[in-house]
Scaffold this motif. Structure first.
Motif, PDB file in Angstrom:
ATOM      1  N   ARG A 110       0.828  -1.216   0.000  1.00  0.00           N
ATOM      2  CA  ARG A 110       0.000   0.000   0.000  1.00  0.00           C
ATOM      3  C   ARG A 110       0.865   1.270   0.000  1.00  0.00           C
ATOM      4  N   GLU A 111       2.004   1.210   0.686  1.00  0.00           N
ATOM      5  CA  GLU A 111       2.934   2.356   0.654  1.00  0.00           C
ATOM      6  C   GLU A 111       3.418   2.608  -0.778  1.00  0.00           C
ATOM      7  N   LEU A 112       3.726   1.519  -1.489  1.00  0.00           N
ATOM      8  CA  LEU A 112       4.192   1.655  -2.872  1.00  0.00           C
ATOM      9  C   LEU A 112       3.066   2.215  -3.750  1.00  0.00           C
ATOM     10  N   TYR A 113       1.846   1.721  -3.522  1.00  0.00           N
ATOM     11  CA  TYR A 113       0.681   2.200  -4.278  1.00  0.00           C
ATOM     12  C   TYR A 113       0.512   3.712  -4.101  1.00  0.00           C
ATOM     13  N   LEU A 114       0.586   4.174  -2.869  1.00  0.00           N
ATOM     14  CA  LEU A 114       0.382   5.605  -2.600  1.00  0.00           C
ATOM     15  C   LEU A 114       1.561   6.440  -3.085  1.00  0.00           C
ATOM     16  N   ALA A 115       2.775   5.876  -3.014  1.00  0.00           N
ATOM     17  CA  ALA A 115       3.945   6.606  -3.521  1.00  0.00           C
ATOM     18  C   ALA A 115       3.825   6.805  -5.032  1.00  0.00           C
ATOM     19  N   LEU A 116       3.396   5.760  -5.743  1.00  0.00           N
ATOM     20  CA  LEU A 116       3.226   5.903  -7.197  1.00  0.00           C
ATOM     21  C   LEU A 116       2.095   6.882  -7.504  1.00  0.00           C
ATOM     22  N   ALA A 117       1.010   6.829  -6.730  1.00  0.00           N
ATOM     23  CA  ALA A 117      -0.108   7.757  -6.950  1.00  0.00           C
ATOM     24  C   ALA A 117       0.353   9.208  -6.769  1.00  0.00           C
ATOM     25  N   ARG A 118       1.172   9.458  -5.745  1.00  0.00           N
ATOM     26  CA  ARG A 118       1.678  10.829  -5.530  1.00  0.00           C
ATOM     27  C   ARG A 118       2.584  11.253  -6.681  1.00  0.00           C
ATOM     28  N   PHE A 119       3.471  10.350  -7.107  1.00  0.00           N
ATOM     29  CA  PHE A 119       4.344  10.669  -8.238  1.00  0.00           C
ATOM     30  C   PHE A 119       3.520  10.973  -9.484  1.00  0.00           C
ATOM     31  N   MET A 120       2.490  10.144  -9.731  1.00  0.00           N
ATOM     32  CA  MET A 120       1.665  10.360 -10.938  1.00  0.00           C
ATOM     33  C   MET A 120       0.988  11.725 -10.898  1.00  0.00           C
ATOM     34  N   ALA A 121       0.504  12.117  -9.722  1.00  0.00           N
ATOM     35  CA  ALA A 121      -0.151  13.430  -9.605  1.00  0.00           C
ATOM     36  C   ALA A 121       0.818  14.531 -10.033  1.00  0.00           C
ATOM     37  N   ALA A 122       2.077  14.429  -9.558  1.00  0.00           N
ATOM     38  CA  ALA A 122       3.088  15.440  -9.909  1.00  0.00           C
ATOM     39  C   ALA A 122       3.465  15.338 -11.385  1.00  0.00           C
ATOM     40  N   ASP A 123       3.639  14.107 -11.862  1.00  0.00           N
ATOM     41  CA  ASP A 123       4.098  13.938 -13.250  1.00  0.00           C
ATOM     42  C   ASP A 123       2.995  14.311 -14.244  1.00  0.00           C
ATOM     43  N   PHE A 124       1.739  14.059 -13.901  1.00  0.00           N
ATOM     44  CA  PHE A 124       0.647  14.458 -14.804  1.00  0.00           C
ATOM     45  C   PHE A 124       0.630  15.983 -14.948  1.00  0.00           C
ATOM     46  N   LEU A 125       0.891  16.706 -13.855  1.00  0.00           N
ATOM     47  CA  LEU A 125       0.978  18.173 -13.940  1.00  0.00           C
ATOM     48  C   LEU A 125       2.187  18.583 -14.780  1.00  0.00           C
ATOM     49  N   HIS A 126       3.320  17.906 -14.539  1.00  0.00           N
ATOM     50  CA  HIS A 126       4.550  18.204 -15.285  1.00  0.00           C
ATOM     51  C   HIS A 126       4.339  17.991 -16.789  1.00  0.00           C
ATOM     52  N   MET A 127       3.731  16.864 -17.149  1.00  0.00           N
ATOM     53  CA  MET A 127       3.544  16.568 -18.573  1.00  0.00           C
ATOM     54  C   MET A 127       2.563  17.547 -19.211  1.00  0.00           C
ATOM     55  N   ALA A 128       1.534  17.949 -18.459  1.00  0.00           N
ATOM     56  CA  ALA A 128       0.587  18.940 -18.993  1.00  0.00           C
ATOM     57  C   ALA A 128       1.298  20.274 -19.212  1.00  0.00           C
ATOM     58  N   HIS A 129       2.206  20.637 -18.282  1.00  0.00           N
ATOM     59  CA  HIS A 129       3.004  21.862 -18.444  1.00  0.00           C
ATOM     60  C   HIS A 129       3.847  21.768 -19.712  1.00  0.00           C
ATOM     61  N   GLU A 130       4.473  20.620 -19.917  1.00  0.00           N
ATOM     62  CA  GLU A 130       5.294  20.455 -21.121  1.00  0.00           C
ATOM     63  C   GLU A 130       4.433  20.577 -22.378  1.00  0.00           C
ATOM     64  N   GLU A 131       3.235  20.002 -22.344  1.00  0.00           N
ATOM     65  CA  GLU A 131       2.399  20.009 -23.557  1.00  0.00           C
ATOM     66  C   GLU A 131       1.737  21.359 -23.802  1.00  0.00           C
ATOM     67  N   GLN A 132       1.363  22.063 -22.720  1.00  0.00           N
ATOM     68  CA  GLN A 132       0.584  23.291 -22.912  1.00  0.00           C
ATOM     69  C   GLN A 132       1.421  24.569 -22.845  1.00  0.00           C
ATOM     70  N   ILE A 133       2.563  24.524 -22.194  1.00  0.00           N
ATOM     71  CA  ILE A 133       3.416  25.713 -22.085  1.00  0.00           C
ATOM     72  C   ILE A 133       4.706  25.548 -22.910  1.00  0.00           C
ATOM     73  N   ILE A 134       5.396  24.426 -22.696  1.00  0.00           N
ATOM     74  CA  ILE A 134       6.706  24.247 -23.341  1.00  0.00           C
ATOM     75  C   ILE A 134       6.576  23.949 -24.844  1.00  0.00           C
ATOM     76  N   MET A 135       5.595  23.109 -25.217  1.00  0.00           N
ATOM     77  CA  MET A 135       5.485  22.763 -26.649  1.00  0.00           C
ATOM     78  C   MET A 135       5.177  23.987 -27.506  1.00  0.00           C
ATOM     79  N   PRO A 136       4.218  24.861 -27.109  1.00  0.00           N
ATOM     80  CA  PRO A 136       4.014  26.083 -27.919  1.00  0.00           C
ATOM     81  C   PRO A 136       5.262  26.952 -27.977  1.00  0.00           C
ATOM     82  N   LEU A 137       6.032  26.978 -26.875  1.00  0.00           N
ATOM     83  CA  LEU A 137       7.284  27.747 -26.870  1.00  0.00           C
ATOM     84  C   LEU A 137       8.274  27.146 -27.870  1.00  0.00           C
ATOM     85  N   LEU A 138       8.430  25.818 -27.824  1.00  0.00           N
ATOM     86  CA  LEU A 138       9.316  25.143 -28.784  1.00  0.00           C
ATOM     87  C   LEU A 138       8.862  25.413 -30.220  1.00  0.00           C
TER      88      LEU A 138
END
Ligand SMILES: [Fe+2]
Length: 221
Positions: A110-138
């Motif tokens: 369960r600790e591993l499950y919650l650790a991955l869930a927390r990482f995914m929350a951060a990474d989903f925000l990171h990837m959205a930033h890359e797609e919506q902010i960084i990609m138009p800049l590129l």
């Protein structure tokens, strides 16, 4: 004209692999040693794929972007640093599961499950930033030819077995028109005969009969 998108297809694939892995951890009976070991194996594969993805972005995209927009890269690399800390935590938690007895393993799972869930929350925000902010800049700073060359450099650096895993996940995660666009691009860059082998190892392995017929029809058009 639609501009070339470096992030969209691979990020759809990464979200699929992460969601699938989180679900697998969630359904695993960690008191069963063999089931726990199988799930840890899948988590290790996800970690490898995720770590390589960071390396690809940092090796090819970030230096070119930093030359034209240094500030944009500072945040991206700080977030990548946080991701690497999360990966180290997963390795630690996986080791704790392997070292625990049947009674302790479910709580550690369960600790591993919650650790991955927390990482995914951060990474989903990171990837959205890359797609919506960084990609138009590129897209403002680079031509499509330059963006396609960056992608080509990344793809050329990926060993065949890892490329197969990524193509499978992208095909599963993309819409029908996007699949045809992806595999059309692969076909254009592949030596004769190699494309058919890649189709066998990827599309034929993961798509439904209907989706495969649709893909072949679009590729033949
Ligand atoms: Fe990234």
């Amino acid at each position: 004209m639609e501009r070339h998108d470096l992030y969209g297809p691979i990020h759809k694939a990464l979200r699929l692999l992460q969601a699938r892995t989180l679900t697998l951890i969630g359904v695993t009976d960690f008191s069963d040693e063999a089931a726990a070991a199988r799930t840890i194996g899948v988590v290790s594969e996800l970690l490898h794929t995720a770590a390589k993805h960071l390396e690809h972005e940092e090796a090819v995209i970030h230096p070119l972007l930093a030359a034209r927009a240094p500030d944009a890269v500072i945040l991206l690399e700080a977030q990548h640093g946080e991701h690497r800390a999360a990966f180290a935590e997963f390795v630690h938690l996986a080791g704790r599961i392997a070292g625990a007895d049947a009674l302790e393993r479910p709580a550690r799972g369960r600790e591993l499950y919650l650790a991955l869930a927390r990482f995914m929350a951060a990474d989903f925000l990171h990837m959205a930033h890359e797609e919506q902010i960084i990609m138009p800049l590129l897209q403002r700073l680079f031509t499509d030819e330059e963006l396609i060359a960056m992608e080509g450099e990344i793809v050329a650096s990926i060993p065949p077995d890892e490329l197969t895993v990524l193509l499978q996940a992208m095909l599963e995660a993309l819409s029908r028109p996007e699949r045809a666009q992806l595999m059309g691009g692969v076909r254009a860059g592949a030596p004769p005969g190699v494309f058919e082998q890649l189709m066998q190892a990827t599309a034929c392995a993961v798509l439904s009969d209907e989706d495969l017929i649709d893909l072949n029809r679009r590729l033949a058009a």
